[in-house]
Design an enzyme around this catalytic site. Structure first.
Site, PDB file in Angstrom:
ATOM      1  N   GLU A 190       0.792  -1.380  -0.032  1.00  0.00           N
ATOM      2  CA  GLU A 190       0.012  -0.129   0.117  1.00  0.00           C
ATOM      3  C   GLU A 190       0.595   1.254   0.222  1.00  0.00           C
ATOM      4  O   GLU A 190       0.379   2.132   0.765  1.00  0.00           O
ATOM      5  CB  GLU A 190      -0.972   0.077   1.145  1.00  0.00           C
TER       6      GLU A 190
HETATM    7  C1  LIG Z   1       2.992  -9.775  -0.301  1.00  0.00           C
HETATM    8  C2  LIG Z   1       2.909  -8.753  -1.175  1.00  0.00           C
HETATM    9  C3  LIG Z   1       1.471  -8.204  -1.544  1.00  0.00           C
HETATM   10  C4  LIG Z   1       1.264  -7.128  -2.362  1.00  0.00           C
HETATM   11  N1  LIG Z   1       0.055  -6.983  -2.777  1.00  0.00           N
HETATM   12  C5  LIG Z   1      -0.503  -5.933  -3.791  1.00  0.00           C
HETATM   13  C6  LIG Z   1      -1.434  -5.757  -4.470  1.00  0.00           C
HETATM   14  O1  LIG Z   1      -2.589  -6.638  -4.094  1.00  0.00           O
HETATM   15  N2  LIG Z   1      -1.700  -4.970  -5.427  1.00  0.00           N
HETATM   16  C7  LIG Z   1      -0.661  -4.272  -5.919  1.00  0.00           C
HETATM   17  O2  LIG Z   1      -0.865  -3.605  -6.806  1.00  0.00           O
HETATM   18  N3  LIG Z   1       0.570  -4.408  -5.380  1.00  0.00           N
HETATM   19  C8  LIG Z   1       0.795  -5.254  -4.271  1.00  0.00           C
HETATM   20  N4  LIG Z   1       1.924  -5.408  -3.912  1.00  0.00           N
HETATM   21  C9  LIG Z   1       3.134  -4.503  -4.322  1.00  0.00           C
HETATM   22  C10 LIG Z   1       3.610  -3.569  -3.369  1.00  0.00           C
HETATM   23  O3  LIG Z   1       2.541  -2.480  -3.151  1.00  0.00           O
HETATM   24  C11 LIG Z   1       4.844  -2.914  -3.785  1.00  0.00           C
HETATM   25  O4  LIG Z   1       5.649  -3.971  -3.409  1.00  0.00           O
HETATM   26  C12 LIG Z   1       5.225  -1.760  -2.854  1.00  0.00           C
HETATM   27  O5  LIG Z   1       4.559  -0.384  -3.405  1.00  0.00           O
HETATM   28  C13 LIG Z   1       6.846  -1.351  -3.265  1.00  0.00           C
HETATM   29  O6  LIG Z   1       7.094  -1.382  -4.655  1.00  0.00           O
HETATM   30  P1  LIG Z   1       8.358  -2.243  -5.065  1.00  0.00           P
HETATM   31  O7  LIG Z   1       8.167  -3.622  -4.428  1.00  0.00           O
HETATM   32  O8  LIG Z   1       8.644  -2.212  -6.534  1.00  0.00           O
HETATM   33  O9  LIG Z   1       9.641  -1.662  -4.514  1.00  0.00           O
HETATM   34  P2  LIG Z   1      10.338  -0.192  -4.837  1.00  0.00           P
HETATM   35  O10 LIG Z   1       9.349   0.854  -5.397  1.00  0.00           O
HETATM   36  O11 LIG Z   1      11.411  -0.687  -5.765  1.00  0.00           O
HETATM   37  O12 LIG Z   1      10.957   0.353  -3.606  1.00  0.00           O
HETATM   38  C14 LIG Z   1      12.172  -0.323  -3.145  1.00  0.00           C
HETATM   39  C15 LIG Z   1      12.810   0.523  -2.024  1.00  0.00           C
HETATM   40  O13 LIG Z   1      12.961   2.008  -2.692  1.00  0.00           O
HETATM   41  C16 LIG Z   1      12.300   3.240  -2.012  1.00  0.00           C
HETATM   42  N5  LIG Z   1      12.084   3.897  -2.795  1.00  0.00           N
HETATM   43  C17 LIG Z   1      11.352   3.765  -4.095  1.00  0.00           C
HETATM   44  N6  LIG Z   1      11.212   4.958  -4.838  1.00  0.00           N
HETATM   45  C18 LIG Z   1      11.662   5.973  -4.096  1.00  0.00           C
HETATM   46  C19 LIG Z   1      11.680   7.419  -4.078  1.00  0.00           C
HETATM   47  N7  LIG Z   1      11.297   7.853  -4.907  1.00  0.00           N
HETATM   48  N8  LIG Z   1      12.161   7.884  -3.039  1.00  0.00           N
HETATM   49  C20 LIG Z   1      12.813   7.315  -1.883  1.00  0.00           C
HETATM   50  N9  LIG Z   1      12.709   5.882  -1.575  1.00  0.00           N
HETATM   51  C21 LIG Z   1      12.328   5.354  -2.724  1.00  0.00           C
HETATM   52  C22 LIG Z   1      11.053   2.285  -1.202  1.00  0.00           C
HETATM   53  O14 LIG Z   1      10.608   3.172  -0.088  1.00  0.00           O
HETATM   54  C23 LIG Z   1      11.815   0.930  -0.870  1.00  0.00           C
HETATM   55  O15 LIG Z   1      12.479   1.093   0.385  1.00  0.00           O
HETATM   56  C24 LIG Z   1       2.491  -6.363  -2.938  1.00  0.00           C
HETATM   57  C25 LIG Z   1       3.726  -6.601  -2.478  1.00  0.00           C
HETATM   58  C26 LIG Z   1       3.858  -7.741  -1.792  1.00  0.00           C
HETATM   59  C27 LIG Z   1       5.333  -8.149  -1.211  1.00  0.00           C
END
Ligand SMILES: Cc1cc2nc3c(=O)[nH]c(=O)nc-3n(C[C@H](O)[C@H](O)[C@H](O)COP(=O)(O)OP(=O)(O)OC[C@H]3O[C@@H](n4cnc5c(N)ncnc54)[C@H](O)[C@@H]3O)c2cc1C
Length: 606
Positions: free
Chosen positions: A446
């Site tokens: 989220e």
């Molecule tokens: C078990 C699970 C269930 C999920 N369920 C859903 C779902 O139902 N629907 C859905 O759509 N998604 C879902 N997700 C996805 C989840 O919302 C994302 O994993 C989350 O939003 C983070 O995105 P990412 O994994 O690509 O991490 P990234 O965006 O790659 O982030 C990696 C790190 O970098 C940091 N970061 C990224 N961008 C910036 C920035 N601009 N400035 C500073 N720091 C930054 C983040 O805070 C984090 O610490 C789920 C994920 C998991 C693991």
């Protein structure tokens, strides 16, 4: 079936609802006029029973068995089927949903804290109803009458389930980078029907065998739409197409290409979905094209509040196990009398400290969450428009705090619960290590907790020209000043006043940093600002509770169950203010230092 550890004490939950928030005041609203406090008591007791007898027993074996994938199909842990049937047949799925469409129409304040119990019983299982009802609310608000008639009751009663599909391999936090496409379906006369083409990953409850259909809410870019979040539209994409008469039609070309193998919530299926692999996936546009992000945010905000409840549920469950264990485990003599007999570890000061972290942290979380959901009720049901608007602004401000601070605090506190249990805490006999694994996701999904801090500073502080935040922080300062001579809590109110001043220094300095040389201090400190604001707010709520408890104590015997509860509350309030709130002062010092070493260091040094 695994062992059942659901053993919740609901006394604080009932204190928050009935004595602190006074939910009986909600009966003045038309929507709740037919309920009584007896109804609420009965619903809580029945919910406890369902948790104890039906959901709790599925927690450990759901974790061990997990979900399984076979050629596009996903099976949930076997025991989930019975629990789902009970939830569905007994109307537990949508407690606060619209009664016109299969919901129970209960206040959000009550529903939020009942969900705490359900999540304590099995967090992974509760992802299925949780997403379904917030999905239903988006359709209720943005669908047509026909959509509402076709989808809502089935989602609210567990015949179908729902998802939210934002994330793609290259679009996580950067949600505007979406590649999923939508084009008007040339074969359809209905202009709302589009062909959907794209891949989504990490979709919670994205495929499973718990319900006969899954209603996906999918973000996609209508061809030619502007780049970024402004060009994204929202589509309702059933796994199996739904005919106009409500019967199920053909499969809708939504293929599940796999599920994730995760640290926790093993019983919750996390799916990769391919929409339109064979060119046959149809979606129904909700609202206008390019307006999808705002609509999805309604669901997201509800889910963000739900994150706080998730962390609270698992932390409270950990605390229940830890305090019970600490009363039964004997080790070593007291610190002050080394020659004495061995005592239960609850008598050792350091174990007390950890238990008190858990107790104070859990109660402060519950206070904040109760307050949030109560304000949602005001924002939705108060006849006075100004009161509704004011409450809604507060809900908006509070949402990132509830999501981020509570999820981080919960994970940290479950670590304390593991420590209280010692070696067995690290092993699978007790589910505390499972709660830690299950809880970690809450700070990530989220929108990660950094994204929440950005939301707080970028969107919520400026609400109504900054007035919403200013009123709140000023209200805390006024409360602290008013009670600083209090015989029990005077010292705590002094701490609260300083904490509020330190917290307020963050946005004051940010105004100077923006556009200047020190701009990088802002992203380096916004998560700390969020933590400071949360702890200050929680301390305020806890002190309000302390005053209520002190008053109530006058009317009961000190050694009665209620007397012990109120005395416990008073000490817990002091503990929060004297042991947790001072974290604000250390974080504020890091702000004053304006340290940028984390970004000054050469990247290659990592
Ligand atoms: C078990 C699970 C269930 C999920 N369920 C859903 C779902 O139902 N629907 C859905 O759509 N998604 C879902 N997700 C996805 C989840 O919302 C994302 O994993 C989350 O939003 C983070 O995105 P990412 O994994 O690509 O991490 P990234 O965006 O790659 O982030 C990696 C790190 O970098 C940091 N970061 C990224 N961008 C910036 C920035 N601009 N400035 C500073 N720091 C930054 C983040 O805070 C984090 O610490 C789920 C994920 C998991 C693991």
């Amino acid at each position: 079936m695994g062992k059942n550890f659901f053993n919740r004490d609901d006394r604080d939950l009932r204190f928050v609802l009935f004595e602190y928030l006074k939910v009986a005041d909600l009966f003045k609203y038309d929507a709740f006029k037919d309920f009584s406090l007896d109804d609420f008591e009965m619903i809580i007791q029945e919910a406890m029973k369902v948790c104890k007898e039906v959901i709790g027993p599925t927690n450990q074996d759901g974790d061990k068995e997990g979900c399984t994938y076979d050629n596009g199909d996903v099976k949930v842990p076997k025991s989930f089927h019975h629990a789902w049937k009970v939830m569905s047949e007994n109307s537990w799925i949508s407690l606060n949903g619209n009664p016109e469409f299969g919901g129970q129409g209960l206040p959000n304040a009550l529903t939020g804290l009942i969900n705490e119990l359900f999540i304590a019983a099995n967090m992974a299982f509760m992802t299925y109803p949780g997403l379904s009802i917030s999905n239903a609310r988006v359709i209720e608000h943005h669908g047509t009458d026909e959509d509402r008639a076709l989808f809502l009751e089935k989602l609210n009663t567990g015949v179908w389930t729902g998802t939210m599909c934002l994330t793609e391999a290259d679009a996580g936090s950067d949600v505007g980078y979406q590649r999923t496409k939508a084009v008007p379906d040339p074969k359809s006369k209905d202009p709302r029907i589009y062909k959907i083409d794209g891949n989504k990953c990490f979709i919670t409850c994205g495929n499973h065998d718990l319900a006969e259909n899954i209603i996906h809410l999918v973000l996609a870019r209508v061809e030619g739409g502007p780049p970024g979040t402004k060009g994204i539209s929202l589509f309702l994409v059933p796994k199996i197409w739904v005919n106009p008469d409500g019967t199920l039609g053909e499969p809708n070309d939504v293929f599940c290409s796999g599920i994730e193998h995760k640290m926790g919530i093993h019983g919750s299926s996390t799916a990769s979905l391919i929409f339109g692999e064979k060119g046959g996936c149809r979606g129904i546009l909700l609202g206008e094209p390019h307006s999808g992000m705002a609509k999805m945010f309604e669901m997201m905000n509800e889910a963000r509040m739900g994150c706080g409840v998730q962390a609270l549920g698992m932390t409270a469950a950990s605390y229940d196990i830890a305090r019970q264990y600490a009363k039964e485990r004997f080790q070593g003599p007291p610190f002050t009398n080394r020659r004495a007999e061995r005592v239960p570890i609850i008598q050792h000061e350091d174990v007390r400290r950890m238990l008190m972290n858990l107790k104070a942290g859990t109660e402060a979380m519950r206070a904040m969450i109760g307050k949030l959901y109560y304000m949602i009720d005001v924002s939705e049901y108060d006849p006075d428009e100004a009161a509704r608007k004011k409450a809604f602004s507060k809900v908006e401000l509070l949402t990132p705090l509830v999501k981020a601070y509570i999820s981080d605090l919960g994970y940290m506190l479950i670590r304390d619960a593991i420590q209280v249990l010692g070696g067995v805490g690290y092993c699978q006999e007790f589910p505390v290590e499972q709660y830690a694994r299950d809880c970690k996701i809450v700070s990530i999904w989220e929108g990660t907790n950094y994204i929440q801090a950005g939301d707080l500073v970028g969107r919520k502080l400026p609400l109504e020209g900054g007035q919403v935040y200013q009123d709140w922080i000023q209200g805390i300062m006024d409360f602290a000043a008013q009670h600083k001579g209090d015989p029990d809590f005077g010292k705590d109110c002094e701490l609260l006043l300083k904490a509020a001043q330190d917290t307020n220094d963050f946005p004051t300095r940010y105004m100077q940093y923006f556009g200047g040389e020190k701009i990088k201090v802002v992203p380096l400190t916004i998560t700390r600002f969020l933590d400071c604001f949360s702890e200050t707010l929680m301390a305020n709520l806890m002190l309000e509770q302390g005053l209520v408890a002190r008053e109530k104590l006058k009317g009961v015997k000190a050694d009665s169950a209620d007397g012990i509860f109120y005395r416990g509350k008073i000490e817990t309030v002091k503990y929060f203010c004297r042991n947790i709130l001072p974290n604000v002062f250390a974080r504020h010092l890091t702000l004053e230092l304006e340290d940028t070493s984390a970004v000054d260091i050469p990247e290659a040094a990592f």
